[in-house]
Design a protein around this motif. Structure first.
Motif, short mmCIF file in Angstrom:
data_model
loop_
_atom_site.label_atom_id
_atom_site.label_comp_id
_atom_site.label_asym_id
_atom_site.label_seq_id
_atom_site.Cartn_x
_atom_site.Cartn_y
_atom_site.Cartn_z
N LEU A 1 30.56 -70.77 -1.38
CA LEU A 1 31.40 -71.54 -0.47
C LEU A 1 30.62 -72.05 0.74
O LEU A 1 30.89 -73.14 1.25
CB LEU A 1 32.60 -70.69 -0.02
N LYS A 2 29.63 -71.28 1.19
CA LYS A 2 28.79 -71.75 2.29
C LYS A 2 27.96 -72.96 1.84
O LYS A 2 27.74 -73.90 2.62
CB LYS A 2 27.88 -70.63 2.80
N ALA A 3 27.52 -72.94 0.61
CA ALA A 3 26.79 -74.10 0.07
C ALA A 3 27.69 -75.32 0.03
O ALA A 3 27.26 -76.44 0.32
CB ALA A 3 26.27 -73.78 -1.33
N LYS A 4 28.96 -75.12 -0.31
CA LYS A 4 29.92 -76.23 -0.32
C LYS A 4 30.09 -76.82 1.08
O LYS A 4 30.11 -78.04 1.27
CB LYS A 4 31.26 -75.73 -0.86
N LEU B 1 37.17 -66.00 -13.55
CA LEU B 1 37.40 -67.32 -14.12
C LEU B 1 37.49 -68.39 -13.03
O LEU B 1 36.99 -69.51 -13.22
CB LEU B 1 38.67 -67.31 -14.96
N SER B 2 38.09 -68.04 -11.90
CA SER B 2 38.20 -69.00 -10.79
C SER B 2 36.82 -69.33 -10.22
O SER B 2 36.58 -70.47 -9.82
CB SER B 2 39.08 -68.43 -9.68
N PHE B 3 35.93 -68.34 -10.20
CA PHE B 3 34.58 -68.61 -9.69
C PHE B 3 33.91 -69.69 -10.52
O PHE B 3 33.30 -70.62 -9.98
CB PHE B 3 33.73 -67.33 -9.72
N GLN C 1 31.96 -75.22 -10.79
CA GLN C 1 31.92 -76.53 -11.45
C GLN C 1 32.47 -77.61 -10.53
O GLN C 1 31.91 -78.71 -10.42
CB GLN C 1 32.72 -76.47 -12.75
N ARG C 2 33.56 -77.29 -9.85
CA ARG C 2 34.21 -78.27 -8.98
C ARG C 2 33.35 -78.64 -7.77
O ARG C 2 33.20 -79.82 -7.44
CB ARG C 2 35.55 -77.69 -8.50
N ASP D 1 27.85 -75.49 -14.59
CA ASP D 1 28.59 -74.75 -15.60
C ASP D 1 28.05 -73.33 -15.68
O ASP D 1 26.88 -73.12 -16.04
CB ASP D 1 28.46 -75.46 -16.96
N ILE D 2 28.88 -72.34 -15.35
CA ILE D 2 28.42 -70.96 -15.31
C ILE D 2 28.00 -70.45 -16.68
O ILE D 2 27.18 -69.53 -16.80
CB ILE D 2 29.51 -70.04 -14.71
N THR D 3 28.51 -71.07 -17.75
CA THR D 3 28.14 -70.62 -19.10
C THR D 3 26.69 -70.99 -19.45
O THR D 3 26.19 -70.56 -20.49
CB THR D 3 29.10 -71.19 -20.16
N GLN D 4 26.04 -71.78 -18.59
CA GLN D 4 24.62 -72.02 -18.76
C GLN D 4 23.80 -70.79 -18.38
O GLN D 4 22.64 -70.65 -18.80
CB GLN D 4 24.17 -73.20 -17.91
N ASP D 5 24.41 -69.90 -17.60
CA ASP D 5 23.69 -68.73 -17.10
C ASP D 5 24.12 -67.43 -17.78
O ASP D 5 23.37 -66.46 -17.79
CB ASP D 5 23.94 -68.59 -15.59
N THR D 6 25.34 -67.41 -18.31
CA THR D 6 25.83 -66.22 -18.99
C THR D 6 26.78 -66.65 -20.10
O THR D 6 27.53 -67.62 -19.93
CB THR D 6 26.55 -65.28 -18.00
#
Length: 324
Positions: A49-52, A122-124, A129-130, A135-140
């Motif tokens: 969120l800080k990055a956002k 799931l919200s993370f 992505q938003r 895409d988190i599935t690129q990492d896990t």
């Protein structure tokens, strides 16, 4: 360092913290996994969120001290300004766990927090992505996003038998608080329930386990008389009760307004509820309030009858004013 470059580094560290949280939670040999997961997942959210905020051109530092960055609660408020947003409520509940888990460590926090954790994971991925198009599935792998919960149903009586009074009261209060908030926010953005369905079958060979009413069977089963659960009879926190009263006022189209120091107001506030509580001594009436004692502190939750009573008194006051 440019804000864009710093934001990229924060996102990278955020993903690493997120994956560490998953690994801690899904490893069965770690008994400290509830506390560990809460530390890593909140750190992941804070960095992301800080990055956002940085990408939006918003400072993440204190105005008078650029050596200190904003806390997670402050960042959550900036990114999710709606206090009633289920995702924000979910995050705030887990932050409370992170802040207090070192003082009240119990194995049974999992029964309370696992549905929040699953929703949060799931919200993370969705918010990553938003906000950052990653895409988190690129990492896990996708299947790693399903938490391995080893929880069993836990009653208030079991908690009281297992723990000292201070810990038991705190755990019961948090369990009831989360259950109430979930009932008021029936969405997977707040909790994702982990449900076990039991079916009685005739063929013993097809059963996963057996129970007994007679002497045979692995697990004894009997009918018990259950005491009233405050989560069912007194489901509202102070703020939840304010919202419920306001909802009823709007639904019943009551012309509700009053003069404050600055202006005419039409919203039912926390301060007004406190005035009602004090004037009618509602906390002393078990029909309206339930007192939770946690160590040396006391908290109250409130019933639907409390909301009905306040609304009925507002109607009476309004009728009197119309006659004047």
């Amino acid at each position: 360092m440019e804000n864009r470059e710093l934001a990229e580094q924060l996102v990278s560290k955020s993903i690493e913290a997120f994956i560490m949280g998953l690994e801690v939670y899904n490893k069965p040999t770690i008994r400290y996994r509830i506390e560990g997961f809460s530390f890593f997942i909140t750190n992941a959210w804070e960095l992301m969120l800080k990055a956002k905020l940085l990408n939006d051109g918003v400072s993440i530092y204190f105005k008078n001290n650029h050596d200190r960055t904003l806390s997670l609660n402050e960042v959550i408020t900036k990114v999710f300004p709606d206090k009633k947003q289920p995702l924000r409520l979910n995050l705030e509940k887990i932050v409370v766990l992170r802040n207090t888990s070192t003082h009240f460590i119990t194995e049974d926090y999992e029964t309370v927090y696992a549905p929040l954790f699953q929703s949060n994971v799931l919200s993370f991925g969705e918010q990553l992505q938003r906000f950052h198009q990653h895409d988190i599935t690129q990492d896990t792998p996708q299947n790693f996003l399903t938490l391995s919960a080893t929880m069993a149903p836990l009653t208030d009586e079991q908690i009281e038998l297992k723990y000292a009074p201070e810990i038991a009261e705190r755990l019961i209060f948090q369990k009831d608080d989360i259950a109430t908030t979930s009932a008021l926010n029936p969405t997977d953005k707040f909790t994702i329930d982990i449900v076990h369905y039991l079916y009685q079958v005739k063929g013993k060979d097809t059963a996963d386990f057996t129970f007994k009413i007679a002497a045979e069977g692995e697990v004894p089963v009997k009918t018990i008389t259950r005491r009233k659960n405050p989560a069912e009879t007194h489901m509202y926190s102070h703020n939840d009760l304010v919202n419920e009263i306001m909802r009823r006022i709007r639904k019943q189209k009551i012309n509700f307004e009053y003069q404050s120091k600055e202006r005419i107001r039409r919203d039912f506030t926390s301060s007004l509820l406190t005035l009602f509580m004090n004037f009618y001594d509602m906390k002393a009436d078990g029909k309206y309030a339930f007192k939770h004692v946690i160590g040396n502190s006391e908290r109250y939750s409130y019933s639907q009858a409390a909301a009905e009573f306040v609304v009925s008194e507002i109607k009476k006051i309004r009728k009197i004013l119309l006659r004047i």
